[in-house]
Design an enzyme around this catalytic site. Structure first.
Site, PDB file in Angstrom:
ATOM      1  N   ASP A 171      37.217  38.264  41.623  1.00  0.00           N
ATOM      2  CA  ASP A 171      37.823  38.625  42.910  1.00  0.00           C
ATOM      3  C   ASP A 171      38.970  39.613  42.760  1.00  0.00           C
ATOM      4  OD1 ASP A 171      36.140  36.743  43.914  1.00  0.00           O
ATOM      5  OD2 ASP A 171      37.673  35.623  45.007  1.00  0.00           O
ATOM      6  N   ASP A 172      39.266  40.292  43.860  1.00  0.00           N
ATOM      7  CA  ASP A 172      40.508  41.053  44.094  1.00  0.00           C
ATOM      8  C   ASP A 172      40.576  42.445  43.470  1.00  0.00           C
ATOM      9  OD1 ASP A 172      41.159  38.761  45.407  1.00  0.00           O
ATOM     10  OD2 ASP A 172      42.776  38.155  44.065  1.00  0.00           O
ATOM     11  N   TYR A 183      41.462  33.320  49.907  1.00  0.00           N
ATOM     12  CA  TYR A 183      41.967  31.934  49.856  1.00  0.00           C
ATOM     13  C   TYR A 183      40.892  30.905  50.257  1.00  0.00           C
ATOM     14  CZ  TYR A 183      45.930  35.067  50.322  1.00  0.00           C
ATOM     15  OH  TYR A 183      46.781  36.122  50.175  1.00  0.00           O
ATOM     16  N   HIS A 226      39.144  36.273  38.261  1.00  0.00           N
ATOM     17  CA  HIS A 226      39.754  37.459  38.882  1.00  0.00           C
ATOM     18  C   HIS A 226      39.810  38.578  37.854  1.00  0.00           C
ATOM     19  CE1 HIS A 226      41.134  34.145  41.415  1.00  0.00           C
ATOM     20  NE2 HIS A 226      41.269  35.029  42.388  1.00  0.00           N
TER      21      HIS A 226
HETATM   22 NI    NI Z   1      41.279  36.995  46.584  1.00  0.00          NI
END
Ligand code: NI
Length: 326
Positions: free
Chosen positions: A149-150, A241, A291
């Protein structure tokens, strides 16, 4: 097959940047692809003119998901011609992104190559139902999906891609529109390497704390940013989240993906701890959350892959783990 050129691009006499430049195709122009080569070139026709263009500057759409027909395999060739030498052979149950070419041939996107496979060796898969998924479908063969993620992130994503390539593993990247716009080349590399790309909103807000209109716009803006950078639309959605409600699930128009194994990489930043969590929690059908924004996931990834493979897990993308296969 007609495809769109994503930006103004040079067309060359042969599949070599040092060869003679013949002309430029304008952005958003439709050209016909006659062949693709393994080293990233496509032989195209733009009106009356022919030449070689970088495959990465072409936008293929629309596409669909397909699976190699059981129990057969599919031979992929560089041109739609049965006398052409095989470039790759895909076995059941490989799932591919496919594009219509003509009555006999389909263009399939596998790893770094675009190739032609006979249509009768592929079975079209229905789109995955809208809804929320914490884990995948369990099958006889143990499968697991790794997700990041991200990103994309300049410091970590390129090295994570290298580790994945070294072990020939496909993962799923939930990217933010903000980062895709900042680092379009890395986003494109994710897709070219054959990974799945997912939507993780534009600026990472908690969607249940903003209006449905703003939430929808976060998702749409990100779809557009991903398509602009990579030439493909995202296939899956993950709310920041893990915060969602039924209206957001419907607004996403893609399956909403949460996770079943949280490595907490961002919190402890410790590759040893990351591996321990995976060992303790992983099972058939797990979706693992990592991540591509910290050292723990980068440094720990190789050991996680090795552990999973030694324990007979096949590592697949999220769309694959949501598809029942034998
Ligand atoms: Ni995120």
């Amino acid at each position: 097959m007609k495809v769109k050129v994503s930006h103004t691009t040079a067309v060359y006499e042969s599949n070599n940047k040092r060869s003679k430049k013949l002309f430029h195709t304008a952005a958003h122009r439709h050209v016909i692809v006659h062949a693709t080569t393994k080293d990233g070139w496509s032989y195209i026709q733009d009106g009356e003119r022919y030449g070689y263009i970088a495959t990465t500057s072409l936008t293929y759409a629309p596409h669909f998901r397909a699976i190699i027909n059981h129990p057969k395999h599919a031979i992929v060739r560089i041109t739609p011609n049965f006398s052409e030498k095989a470039s790759t052979t895909l076995q059941y149950p490989t799932i591919v992104n496919a594009y219509e070419y003509d009555a006999k041939w389909t263009i399939v996107h596998t790893n770094k190559t675009l190739g032609f496979a006979p249509k009768n060796r592929l079975k079209k898969l229905p789109p995955i139902k809208l809804g929320k998924y914490n884990s995948g479908i369990t099958t006889k063969k143990k499968r697991v999906a790794i997700t990041f993620d991200d990103g994309p992130n300049t410091k970590y994503t390129p090295n994570i891609l290298k580790t994945l390539e070294k072990h020939n593993v496909k993962a799923t990247f939930f990217v933010t529109g903000n980062n895709v716009t900042k680092y379009p080349t890395i986003a494109k590399q994710i897709v070219l390497d054959g990974h799945e790309i997912g939507n993780h909103t534009y600026s990472h807000p908690k969607l249940t704390s903003i209006s449905l209109k703003s939430a929808t716009s976060q998702i749409t803006k990100t779809n557009n940013a991903i398509e602009k950078a990579t030439g493909v639309q995202p296939t899956v959605f993950r709310p920041p989240y893990g915060s969602y409600n039924e209206k957001i699930v419907q607004a996403a128009k893609m399956p909403t993906i949460l996770w079943s194994v949280d490595t907490l990489d961002w919190q402890h930043r410790n590759p040893t701890k990351l591996l321990q969590i995976v060992k303790r929690q992983v099972k058939n059908g797990s979706i693992i959350l990592m991540h591509d924004t910290n050292n723990a996931s980068l440094k720990g990834l190789e050991d996680v892959i090795k552990y999973l493979q030694q324990n007979n897990y096949e590592i697949v993308t999220v769309s694959e783990i949501l598809t029942p296969v034998q």
